[in-house]
Motif scaffolding. Structure first.
Motif, PDB file in Angstrom:
ATOM      1  N   PHE A  45       0.833  -1.196   0.000  1.00  0.00           N
ATOM      2  CA  PHE A  45       0.000   0.000   0.000  1.00  0.00           C
ATOM      3  C   PHE A  45       0.873   1.252   0.000  1.00  0.00           C
ATOM      4  O   PHE A  45       0.655   2.171  -0.800  1.00  0.00           O
ATOM      5  N   LYS A  46       1.860   1.293   0.897  1.00  0.00           N
ATOM      6  CA  LYS A  46       2.757   2.456   0.966  1.00  0.00           C
ATOM      7  C   LYS A  46       3.455   2.680  -0.376  1.00  0.00           C
ATOM      8  O   LYS A  46       3.566   3.809  -0.844  1.00  0.00           O
ATOM      9  N   ASN A  47       3.939   1.603  -0.975  1.00  0.00           N
ATOM     10  CA  ASN A  47       4.704   1.712  -2.217  1.00  0.00           C
ATOM     11  C   ASN A  47       3.850   2.056  -3.431  1.00  0.00           C
ATOM     12  O   ASN A  47       4.301   2.796  -4.306  1.00  0.00           O
ATOM     13  N   LEU A  48       2.653   1.511  -3.510  1.00  0.00           N
ATOM     14  CA  LEU A  48       1.851   1.651  -4.725  1.00  0.00           C
ATOM     15  C   LEU A  48       0.753   2.706  -4.648  1.00  0.00           C
ATOM     16  O   LEU A  48       0.388   3.292  -5.664  1.00  0.00           O
ATOM     17  N   ILE A 152       7.497 -12.642  -2.869  1.00  0.00           N
ATOM     18  CA  ILE A 152       8.431 -13.342  -3.737  1.00  0.00           C
ATOM     19  C   ILE A 152       9.491 -12.336  -4.206  1.00  0.00           C
ATOM     20  O   ILE A 152       9.310 -11.128  -4.094  1.00  0.00           O
ATOM     21  N   ALA A 153      10.591 -12.843  -4.716  1.00  0.00           N
ATOM     22  CA  ALA A 153      11.748 -12.002  -5.002  1.00  0.00           C
ATOM     23  C   ALA A 153      11.502 -10.942  -6.073  1.00  0.00           C
ATOM     24  O   ALA A 153      12.013  -9.835  -5.981  1.00  0.00           O
ATOM     25  N   LYS A 154      10.741 -11.252  -7.082  1.00  0.00           N
ATOM     26  CA  LYS A 154      10.505 -10.328  -8.195  1.00  0.00           C
ATOM     27  C   LYS A 154       9.001 -10.132  -8.390  1.00  0.00           C
ATOM     28  O   LYS A 154       8.208 -11.004  -8.044  1.00  0.00           O
ATOM     29  N   PRO A 155       8.600  -8.993  -8.955  1.00  0.00           N
ATOM     30  CA  PRO A 155       7.168  -8.781  -9.208  1.00  0.00           C
ATOM     31  C   PRO A 155       6.584  -9.824 -10.158  1.00  0.00           C
ATOM     32  O   PRO A 155       7.116 -10.057 -11.237  1.00  0.00           O
ATOM     33  N   ALA A 176       5.320  -2.716 -13.718  1.00  0.00           N
ATOM     34  CA  ALA A 176       6.467  -1.871 -14.052  1.00  0.00           C
ATOM     35  C   ALA A 176       6.862  -1.013 -12.857  1.00  0.00           C
ATOM     36  O   ALA A 176       8.050  -0.870 -12.554  1.00  0.00           O
ATOM     37  N   ALA A 177       5.880  -0.442 -12.176  1.00  0.00           N
ATOM     38  CA  ALA A 177       6.169   0.350 -10.972  1.00  0.00           C
ATOM     39  C   ALA A 177       6.816  -0.505  -9.893  1.00  0.00           C
ATOM     40  O   ALA A 177       7.761  -0.062  -9.235  1.00  0.00           O
ATOM     41  N   GLN A 178       6.321  -1.724  -9.702  1.00  0.00           N
ATOM     42  CA  GLN A 178       6.929  -2.633  -8.722  1.00  0.00           C
ATOM     43  C   GLN A 178       8.388  -2.916  -9.074  1.00  0.00           C
ATOM     44  O   GLN A 178       9.236  -2.975  -8.179  1.00  0.00           O
ATOM     45  N   CYS A 179       8.675  -3.071 -10.343  1.00  0.00           N
ATOM     46  CA  CYS A 179      10.063  -3.323 -10.774  1.00  0.00           C
ATOM     47  C   CYS A 179      10.946  -2.110 -10.452  1.00  0.00           C
ATOM     48  O   CYS A 179      12.078  -2.277  -9.978  1.00  0.00           O
ATOM     49  N   GLN A 180      10.448  -0.913 -10.679  1.00  0.00           N
ATOM     50  CA  GLN A 180      11.214   0.290 -10.372  1.00  0.00           C
ATOM     51  C   GLN A 180      11.437   0.442  -8.879  1.00  0.00           C
ATOM     52  O   GLN A 180      12.522   0.814  -8.444  1.00  0.00           O
ATOM     53  N   ILE A 181      10.426   0.130  -8.096  1.00  0.00           N
ATOM     54  CA  ILE A 181      10.550   0.231  -6.632  1.00  0.00           C
ATOM     55  C   ILE A 181      11.572  -0.780  -6.119  1.00  0.00           C
ATOM     56  O   ILE A 181      12.357  -0.487  -5.212  1.00  0.00           O
ATOM     57  N   ALA A 182      11.617  -1.971  -6.733  1.00  0.00           N
ATOM     58  CA  ALA A 182      12.507  -3.030  -6.291  1.00  0.00           C
ATOM     59  C   ALA A 182      13.976  -2.733  -6.576  1.00  0.00           C
ATOM     60  O   ALA A 182      14.856  -3.317  -5.976  1.00  0.00           O
TER      61      ALA A 182
END
Length: 183
Positions: A45-48, A152-155, A176-182
């Motif tokens: 929630f915080k991230n997205l 899990i390790a990757k989105p 894509a946003a999850q990948c950038q945050i990671a």
């Protein structure tokens, strides 16, 4: 797994946006699993979405108004999540109306830091979560993005068989946003 629900009701959640968890993966999570899902969902929630996560462990009971194993599981899950992350705003067991409607919360759960203003709804099992998101999506006209997987390790995300082209575009953008945050 969770769904980001973008509703037409800005008075609920974070300007109408809520997370519904687990609505796509775990059939009958234990209280311990629910606590972990809640912690992961708060981070998502915080991230997205942004803003401060407030987790309601949903039930057919609010603060002991009814008994039963499912209500006890939601209460225990809230206690475990609070132990594992003392800074997280989490409460339960709460009925849906007590979780999101301030006037109902004042009556059913006075003093709660979550009741009446929850933005993450934790369902006690997959049946409730899946039915809940589809009701809000179909009857309420909400946009439903997911299921989005966590822990899990990757989105990695999925789509419902009943999704639209717009749903696909939305989930791709979230991934894509999850990948950038990671990174």
């Amino acid at each position: 797994a969770f769904f980001i629900m973008c509703t037409k009701t800005p008075e609920f959640g974070e300007d109408g946006t809520l997370i519904f968890a687990d609505s796509g993966l775990n059939i009958d999570p234990t209280a311990e699993e629910m606590a972990e899902i809640a912690i992961s969902s708060a981070a998502s929630f915080k991230n997205l979405v942004g803003g401060e996560p407030r987790v309601a462990m949903l039930s057919y009971s609010t603060k002991g108004s009814a008994g039963g194993d499912s209500a006890a599981k939601s209460k225990q899950a809230a206690e475990l999540a609070k132990q594992r992350d003392p800074e997280m705003a989490v409460d339960g067991e709460l009925q849906l109306d007590a979780a999101i409607v301030p006037e109902v919360a004042a009556s059913k759960a006075p003093g709660s830091d979550v009741a009446g203003k929850a933005n993450i709804l934790m369902f006690p099992d997959l049946a409730a979560g899946n039915i809940g998101y589809k009701l809000v999506q179909r009857f309420g006209g909400a946009e439903a993005y997911g299921p989005l997987l966590q822990g899990i390790a990757k989105p990695v995300n999925d789509l419902s068989r009943g999704c639209s082209a717009d749903d696909i575009v939305g989930v791709v953008a979230i991934t894509a946003a999850q990948c950038q945050i990671a990174e």
